[in-house]
Design a protein around this motif. Sequence first.
Motif, mmCIF file in Angstrom:
data_model
loop_
_atom_site.group_PDB
_atom_site.id
_atom_site.type_symbol
_atom_site.label_atom_id
_atom_site.label_comp_id
_atom_site.label_asym_id
_atom_site.label_seq_id
_atom_site.Cartn_x
_atom_site.Cartn_y
_atom_site.Cartn_z
ATOM 1 N N HIS A 48 0.759 -1.262 -0.003
ATOM 2 C CA HIS A 48 -0.017 0.103 -0.004
ATOM 3 C C HIS A 48 0.909 1.332 0.009
ATOM 4 O O HIS A 48 2.063 1.047 0.085
ATOM 5 C CB HIS A 48 -0.947 -0.140 1.175
ATOM 6 C CG HIS A 48 -0.270 -0.319 2.496
ATOM 7 N ND1 HIS A 48 0.799 0.507 3.033
ATOM 8 C CD2 HIS A 48 -0.715 -1.108 3.388
ATOM 9 C CE1 HIS A 48 1.088 0.038 4.269
ATOM 10 N NE2 HIS A 48 0.145 -0.921 4.442
ATOM 11 N N GLY A 75 -1.720 1.850 -3.922
ATOM 12 C CA GLY A 75 -2.686 2.458 -3.631
ATOM 13 C C GLY A 75 -3.184 2.234 -1.957
ATOM 14 O O GLY A 75 -2.337 1.702 -1.388
ATOM 15 N N ASP A 76 -4.391 2.428 -1.609
ATOM 16 C CA ASP A 76 -4.708 2.092 -0.327
ATOM 17 C C ASP A 76 -4.834 0.433 -0.026
ATOM 18 O O ASP A 76 -4.544 -0.264 -1.059
ATOM 19 C CB ASP A 76 -6.193 2.303 0.019
ATOM 20 C CG ASP A 76 -6.697 2.411 1.338
ATOM 21 O OD1 ASP A 76 -7.270 1.236 1.683
ATOM 22 O OD2 ASP A 76 -6.252 3.117 2.431
ATOM 23 N N GLU A 79 -7.394 -1.314 -2.042
ATOM 24 C CA GLU A 79 -7.148 -1.448 -3.509
ATOM 25 C C GLU A 79 -6.056 -2.063 -3.895
ATOM 26 O O GLU A 79 -6.141 -2.951 -4.981
ATOM 27 C CB GLU A 79 -6.897 0.227 -3.834
ATOM 28 C CG GLU A 79 -6.704 0.295 -5.273
ATOM 29 C CD GLU A 79 -6.166 1.791 -5.609
ATOM 30 O OE1 GLU A 79 -6.017 2.048 -6.571
ATOM 31 O OE2 GLU A 79 -6.388 2.824 -4.565
ATOM 32 N N ASN A 82 -7.016 -5.778 -3.874
ATOM 33 C CA ASN A 82 -7.881 -6.098 -5.062
ATOM 34 C C ASN A 82 -7.079 -6.225 -6.425
ATOM 35 O O ASN A 82 -7.393 -7.126 -7.302
ATOM 36 C CB ASN A 82 -9.089 -4.950 -5.301
ATOM 37 C CG ASN A 82 -9.971 -5.150 -4.044
ATOM 38 O OD1 ASN A 82 -10.185 -6.211 -3.625
ATOM 39 N ND2 ASN A 82 -10.868 -4.188 -3.921
ATOM 40 N N LYS A 83 -6.014 -5.592 -6.765
ATOM 41 C CA LYS A 83 -5.043 -5.544 -7.755
ATOM 42 C C LYS A 83 -4.576 -6.727 -7.800
ATOM 43 O O LYS A 83 -4.392 -7.395 -9.004
ATOM 44 C CB LYS A 83 -4.184 -4.308 -7.583
ATOM 45 C CG LYS A 83 -4.763 -2.988 -7.937
ATOM 46 C CD LYS A 83 -3.700 -1.934 -7.929
ATOM 47 C CE LYS A 83 -4.310 -0.501 -8.256
ATOM 48 N NZ LYS A 83 -3.497 0.317 -8.331
ATOM 49 N N GLU A 182 -15.458 0.320 1.529
ATOM 50 C CA GLU A 182 -15.327 -0.294 0.226
ATOM 51 C C GLU A 182 -14.034 -0.097 -0.318
ATOM 52 O O GLU A 182 -13.550 -1.085 -0.958
ATOM 53 C CB GLU A 182 -16.428 0.326 -0.477
ATOM 54 C CG GLU A 182 -18.138 0.076 -0.069
ATOM 55 C CD GLU A 182 -18.878 0.628 -1.374
ATOM 56 O OE1 GLU A 182 -19.579 0.076 -1.949
ATOM 57 O OE2 GLU A 182 -18.768 1.984 -1.147
ATOM 58 N N ARG A 183 -13.208 0.798 0.150
ATOM 59 C CA ARG A 183 -12.176 1.206 -0.579
ATOM 60 C C ARG A 183 -10.619 1.436 0.429
ATOM 61 O O ARG A 183 -9.749 1.221 0.129
ATOM 62 C CB ARG A 183 -12.102 2.444 -1.299
ATOM 63 C CG ARG A 183 -13.086 2.543 -2.397
ATOM 64 C CD ARG A 183 -13.249 3.744 -3.081
ATOM 65 N NE ARG A 183 -13.885 3.968 -4.178
ATOM 66 C CZ ARG A 183 -13.400 3.542 -5.584
ATOM 67 N NH1 ARG A 183 -12.380 3.446 -5.862
ATOM 68 N NH2 ARG A 183 -14.417 3.629 -6.493
ATOM 69 N N SER A 184 -11.104 1.589 1.728
ATOM 70 C CA SER A 184 -9.919 1.941 2.611
ATOM 71 C C SER A 184 -9.767 1.146 3.748
ATOM 72 O O SER A 184 -10.993 0.572 4.435
ATOM 73 C CB SER A 184 -10.477 3.289 3.335
ATOM 74 O OG SER A 184 -9.658 3.607 4.343
ATOM 75 N N ASP A 219 -12.985 8.544 0.002
ATOM 76 C CA ASP A 219 -12.586 7.393 -0.309
ATOM 77 C C ASP A 219 -11.164 6.701 0.395
ATOM 78 O O ASP A 219 -10.963 5.467 0.236
ATOM 79 C CB ASP A 219 -12.213 7.382 -1.809
ATOM 80 C CG ASP A 219 -13.500 7.392 -2.420
ATOM 81 O OD1 ASP A 219 -14.719 6.882 -1.975
ATOM 82 O OD2 ASP A 219 -13.625 7.300 -3.818
ATOM 83 N N SER A 220 -10.402 7.588 0.877
ATOM 84 C CA SER A 220 -9.060 6.937 1.380
ATOM 85 C C SER A 220 -8.510 7.874 2.741
ATOM 86 O O SER A 220 -8.993 8.747 2.963
ATOM 87 C CB SER A 220 -7.933 7.214 0.310
ATOM 88 O OG SER A 220 -7.468 8.568 0.192
#
Length: 363
Positions: A48, A75-76, A79, A82-83, A182-184, A219-220
């Motif tokens: 991250h 990213g976070d 994220e 997920n990548k 959902e993102r962080s 979002d973050s």
Amino acid sequence: MSIRKQAAAALLAALGVTALAACGTGGAHEAAGRTGTPAPKTVTLVSHDSFNASKEVLAEFTKRTGFTVKVLKAGDAGEAVNKEILTKGSPQGDVFFGVDNTLLSRALDNGIFVPYEAKGLDRVPAEYRLDKENRVTPVDSGDICVNYDKKYFADRKLAPPVTFDDLAKPEYRDLLVVENPERSSPGLGFLLGTAAKYGDDGWQGYWKKLRANGVKTVDSWELAYNQEFSGSAGGRKAKGDRPLVVSYASSPPVEVLYAEPRPKEAPTGVSTGTCFRQTEFAGLLNGAKNPEGGRALIDFLVSKTFQEDMPLQMFVNPVAKDAALPGLFTEHGVVVEKPETMAPGKIAEKRDAWIQQWSSTVR
């Protein structure tokens, strides 16, 4: 403390500190097998955005092993995980660092790691070793908590909130910024903290109270802490107007360490009744091009050298029993005696449904 942490901890992006690629000398290791082909001299660590380590420590890894570390920030934490799921079997690197207990089951269920028992793992208490197959290795621990801007509350002669219940009170209306779970990773940890506190039947009602009390969602962690929060160096520069933010119990030391001149007291505090315990892990990626270097790097991440460097680089707690904390970290950080926790199995069972329910409740 990603953290996650710290992490999460997890905090150096606020001051423009970037990840480092270690440089050093040393003979290249030979690849295992019959060909005798030299192994790659570079081992790639995917992480991250808040990963950081000192040049000296990463150079020590190169000196010991002959491998140079290349860091790819993705990213976070959510994220980044997920990548790796999307690139399963053909990963961007050799080792992934930064998956925490809130996302662990997602990573393991998708098979992005291969088992490896790190050298020195016996120095890590069993409470942190959540995967019996050793597909991941615990590296650090920290507490996701609401932080507050001391000056804001002192100027208004208003006591800062201490507990989850406090955050929903009228005197704290329009003051709190949180991250989207959902993102962080910190956002998800805070959501899980509320579920642990209020139970399956009560946490949505609590979030309805927060929404009615003017909670703001971004979002973050970087946006929340560096842009919206009035108490951080980044937030003050950006003219942030929210004096309450979801961050880490170890966030205050960073505001001391990088301030000029250094203040005697951190400008931010921690609401210790709003905390959720987070542990971060590293794992050897399925399909790694340099698995030998990856295994050596995982060994190094739990070594005393790296563990003692980590607190003032990523502001998280070491998990190795023999690693000491620096004085500045202990002086300005906060020890959370009774954080909220949740069994990994329950997180795995409920996490995705809770995130969907949160989205329909809050957004």
